[in-house]
Design a protein around this motif. Structure first.
Motif, short mmCIF file in Angstrom:
data_model
loop_
_atom_site.label_atom_id
_atom_site.label_comp_id
_atom_site.label_asym_id
_atom_site.label_seq_id
_atom_site.Cartn_x
_atom_site.Cartn_y
_atom_site.Cartn_z
N TYR B 209 -5.61 10.60 23.61
CA TYR B 209 -4.90 11.00 24.84
C TYR B 209 -4.37 9.79 25.61
O TYR B 209 -3.49 9.89 26.43
N GLY B 210 -4.96 8.62 25.35
CA GLY B 210 -4.55 7.42 26.07
C GLY B 210 -3.34 6.74 25.43
O GLY B 210 -2.83 7.18 24.39
N HIS B 211 -2.90 5.64 26.12
CA HIS B 211 -1.77 4.88 25.57
C HIS B 211 -2.24 3.83 24.60
O HIS B 211 -1.52 3.42 23.71
N ARG B 212 -3.42 3.37 24.81
CA ARG B 212 -3.87 2.19 24.07
C ARG B 212 -5.37 2.33 23.81
O ARG B 212 -6.11 2.83 24.68
N ILE B 213 -5.81 1.95 22.66
CA ILE B 213 -7.23 2.01 22.33
C ILE B 213 -7.74 0.59 22.12
O ILE B 213 -7.15 -0.18 21.36
N VAL B 214 -8.82 0.26 22.84
CA VAL B 214 -9.45 -1.05 22.67
C VAL B 214 -10.74 -0.81 21.91
O VAL B 214 -11.58 0.00 22.34
N LYS B 215 -10.88 -1.49 20.76
CA LYS B 215 -12.07 -1.24 19.94
C LYS B 215 -13.05 -2.39 20.10
O LYS B 215 -12.69 -3.55 19.94
N LEU B 216 -14.31 -2.03 20.43
CA LEU B 216 -15.36 -3.03 20.61
C LEU B 216 -16.31 -2.99 19.43
O LEU B 216 -16.60 -1.92 18.88
N LEU B 217 -16.82 -4.18 19.07
CA LEU B 217 -17.90 -4.24 18.09
C LEU B 217 -18.78 -5.43 18.45
O LEU B 217 -18.30 -6.53 18.63
N ASP B 218 -20.09 -5.16 18.60
CA ASP B 218 -21.06 -6.21 18.94
C ASP B 218 -20.64 -7.05 20.14
O ASP B 218 -20.75 -8.27 20.13
N GLY B 219 -20.14 -6.38 21.15
CA GLY B 219 -19.84 -7.07 22.39
C GLY B 219 -18.55 -7.86 22.39
O GLY B 219 -18.30 -8.64 23.30
N ARG B 220 -17.75 -7.69 21.32
CA ARG B 220 -16.45 -8.39 21.29
C ARG B 220 -15.33 -7.38 21.04
O ARG B 220 -15.58 -6.31 20.48
N ILE B 221 -14.12 -7.74 21.49
CA ILE B 221 -12.98 -6.87 21.20
C ILE B 221 -12.57 -7.12 19.75
O ILE B 221 -12.23 -8.24 19.38
N LYS B 222 -12.67 -6.05 18.94
CA LYS B 222 -12.36 -6.21 17.52
C LYS B 222 -10.85 -6.09 17.31
O LYS B 222 -10.23 -6.92 16.67
N GLU B 223 -10.29 -5.02 17.86
CA GLU B 223 -8.84 -4.90 17.76
C GLU B 223 -8.30 -3.97 18.82
O GLU B 223 -9.06 -3.22 19.45
N GLU B 224 -7.03 -4.04 19.10
CA GLU B 224 -6.38 -3.11 20.03
C GLU B 224 -5.32 -2.36 19.26
O GLU B 224 -4.74 -2.85 18.30
N GLU B 225 -5.12 -1.11 19.69
CA GLU B 225 -4.20 -0.27 18.93
C GLU B 225 -3.40 0.58 19.91
O GLU B 225 -3.96 1.17 20.83
N LEU B 226 -2.11 0.60 19.77
CA LEU B 226 -1.28 1.44 20.62
C LEU B 226 -1.20 2.84 20.01
O LEU B 226 -1.11 2.98 18.81
N VAL B 227 -1.28 3.85 20.83
CA VAL B 227 -1.25 5.23 20.34
C VAL B 227 0.18 5.70 20.24
O VAL B 227 1.01 5.40 21.10
N GLY B 228 0.43 6.48 19.24
CA GLY B 228 1.74 7.14 19.08
C GLY B 228 2.79 6.12 18.76
O GLY B 228 3.83 6.03 19.35
#
Lengths: 436, 228
Positions: B209-228
């Protein structure tokens, strides 16, 4: 604004758990109620004693001879008023009894023979008629003033003034009836018949009186008069400083330096005028333990009784205060539980923007509400308790001071014991509070 | 200028002798009007990050700039004020006070802000209307369904007129159908009112539902992904 809201929120905290709040308040209420009622009993006892002594008349000094040889001439009473400064009224007193006949009834009654100064001297008023006059005294008139109970009993409540009674066969005209003093008050005057001392002496067949009452203008004048009276009677008994050596008559040495029947001033030889050590041993009267003449200031009796009862009141109050303290600790206990239980709520409020001071105020007010309502309920119960005590014969009074102290202590407990839990509540970090 | 800017944010806890790194070296910027989802397995630091953004927790290191203000060193009272004025929270377990009705719950933040009663009522009524609960104003949480409770929580945030809504697994306690209506509501608020939304979830469908997804793993930002 924030405060009003804090007050509402705190109220909410109280109302949301009525059972728990009620039990907490009960603790405080019991404490407050027991302080008020116990202090009430103590204070009531004190007042009862004080009232009894006050019914004897204020600033009255009683001079009493305990030995027939030391008795007084009636004229001495008048002389004392002239000689001793600060004295206003005086009366020789004769006590006797007689058989009273009223219509067809007869019975034994106590007779009190006094001078016409009596009403002013012992603070008596008359409900009907008048007191007898100096002229009546001089004439040894057969006139009588009735104590309230006797007066009220004769005609079923109607005034008997103008009627006659016979005492030991002699007819007396009733001239007045005294006001009611109450049971046991004023030496039971309600059940006595008061007649001129001259007349009474005739009935008793005596030429001297064993008691003189004098009244001083003020409490201070009474204290001064006591000293002066002491000197007069010491000299009269030959116990004057200039003539300390007993010369024979038993009554001149039969003095103890100890206490009289009251706490007044017994006439006593000062130890100083008898410097020779054997002198002390050679006064066997000292060992008799009997005073020949005692001079008692009734004011001091009141003070002593008052003091003793004050101690009792304080003691009762102290015991009650402990239960009040326990009630206060109950508040602390419940508030600590509330803080632990409501950590989640604290977290939500913090997240929504409540400052620490907001929470501090909320929990503190909650504790104050509990103690305040407990104090209110306790005051009501305490007053009710005082009423109950009175109905069942214990004299208890509502002491405004006790109410004030109890309520203040209760609120103080609420505040004091509310601070710590409130502080704990305010100090939980919001994240941790939310996690629970 | 972004609404939120995190620079080198770290957060560690000491647990006896063990130091637990919950977040390390997070750089993140969120612009005004964005709808960002934070995803990651449990223990990845999503909630810790959200708490720091929400000024409920302080970072152990790094800089946090919210609407141009350096936040990490502000006093406790100041942080309370910022939460109150800028940030609306929506929690997984709703966090409504059980003793208060919908109105009472939703007006709480305004009370702490010192808004007068009449104005408060007006705004809360509007907010409850916006989430479709006009007929539930005087219901207590126990008389409401899960979805309704969550909507009260959203109304509570809306009444604040916040710059930012932070939602921690807002659909976690709801069935998927109710969850979707809540997400629709978020999307609408974001689109129509321009409220910035940051949401933590582990549900991919909800995250979309959001514009952007921020993915965390072990306290760090693993990757960012734009939706749609």
């Amino acid at each position: 604004m924030r405060f009003i809201f804090g007050a509402q929120m705190a109220w909410h905290g109280v109302a949301v758990n009525p059972l728990r709040s009620g039990l907490t308040m009960l603790g405080v209420a019991i404490g407050v109620a027991s302080v008020i009622s116990l202090m009430g009993i103590g204070e009531g006892a004190r007042l009862a004693v004080v009232r009894q002594f006050e019914s004897l008349g204020s600033n009255v000094i009683v001079i009493k001879a305990h030995d027939a040889k030391a008795e007084f001439q009636p004229e001495e009473a008048r002389e004392l008023v002239e000689r001793v400064s600060g004295l206003r009224y005086a009366s020789p007193v004769t006590r006797t009894n007689a058989v009273m006949k009223w219509r067809r009834a007869r019975g034994q009654v106590d007779i009190l023979g006094v001078s016409s100064d009596f009403p002013q001297l012992r603070d008596h008023k008359l409900v009907s008629g008048r007191f007898f006059t100096p002229w009546h005294v001089e004439q040894r008139s057969p006139v009588a003033v009735l104590g309230y109970n006797i007066g009220a009993g004769l005609l079923g409540g109607r005034s008997p003034v103008g009627q006659t009674v016979t005492l030991n066969g002699q007819t007396f005209r009733i001239v007045g009836v005294l006001e009611k003093k109450g049971e046991g008050q004023g030496e039971g005057i309600d059940d006595k018949i008061i007649i001129p001392y001259t007349t009474a002496m005739k009935i008793a067949g005596k030429r001297t009186v064993d008691e003189i009452w004098v009244k001083a203008e003020s409490a201070k004048a009474a204290d001064l008069a006591i000293a002066q009276l002491g000197r007069i009677y010491r000299r009269k008994l030959g116990l004057d400083n200039k003539a300390p050596v007993p010369t024979g008559g038993e009554q001149k040495q039969g003095e103890t330096p100890g206490e009289g029947p009251g706490t007044g001033k017994p006439v006593e030889p000062k130890p100083a005028p008898a410097p020779e050590t054997p002198g002390k041993d050679s006064t066997p009267g000292l060992e008799l333990g009997k005073d020949i003449i005692t001079i008692t200031n009734l004011n001091t009796l009141v003070e002593e009784a008052d003091k003793a009862n004050r101690v009792m009141t304080l003691l009762l109050g102290g015991i009650a205060a402990v239960s009040l303290l326990v009630g206060g600790l109950g508040i602390m206990n419940i508030m600590l539980v509330a803080v632990t239980e409501r950590t989640g709520e604290i977290g939500v409020r913090r997240a929504l923007g409540a400052k620490r001071s907001d929470l501090l105020m909320q929990f503190l007010l909650e504790a104050l509400y509990l103690s305040g309502m407990g104090a209110a309920a306790g005051t009501a119960a305490g007053l009710w308790g005082v009423g109950i005590f009175n109905r069942y014969g214990l004299t208890a009074v509502v002491s405004l001071e006790a109410v004030k102290v109890a309520v203040l202590v209760a609120l103080g407990c609420g505040l004091l014991f509310g601070v710590y839990p409130a502080w704990t509540a305010a100090s939980v970090p919001p994240v941790e509070a939310l996690r629970r | 200028m972004p609404l939120i800017e995190l620079r080198g944010i770290t957060r560690w806890y000491r647990n006896g002798r063990v130091v637990i790194n919950a977040l390390s070296d997070i750089d993140l910027a969120v612009g005004k009007g964005e709808f960002v989802t934070i995803m990651g397995p449990s223990g990845s630091g999503k909630s810790t990050l959200l708490n720091i953004i929400g000024c409920l927790d302080r970072p152990s290191g790094g800089e946090y700039i919210l609407d141009g203000m350096r936040v990490e060193r502000l006093s406790d009272d100041k942080l309370s004020e910022i939460r109150n004025r800028y940030i609306g929270f929506v929690f997984q377990s709703f966090h409504l006070l059980p003793g208060l009705d919908a109105m009472g719950n939703a007006e709480l933040p305004l009370i702490y802000r010192g808004v007068g009663a009449a104005e408060r009522r007006r705004r809360v009524r509007q907010a409850l209307e916006a989430v479709g609960l006009s007929d539930r104003i005087h219901h207590k949480p126990s008389e409401l369904s899960g979805g309704e409770q969550q909507r009260v929580a959203i109304a509570r945030a809306l009444a604040q007129e916040p710059l930012l809504i932070l939602a921690d697994e807002p659909t976690g306690a709801l069935d998927s159908k109710t969850g979707r209506t809540i997400m629709e509501l978020f999307r609408k608020l974001n689109a129509e009112r321009g409220i910035t939304i940051i949401m933590v979830t582990h549900d991919r469908d909800m995250a979309r539902y959001g514009h952007r997804i921020v993915k965390l793993l072990d306290g760090r930002i693993k990757e960012e992904e734009l939706v749609g």
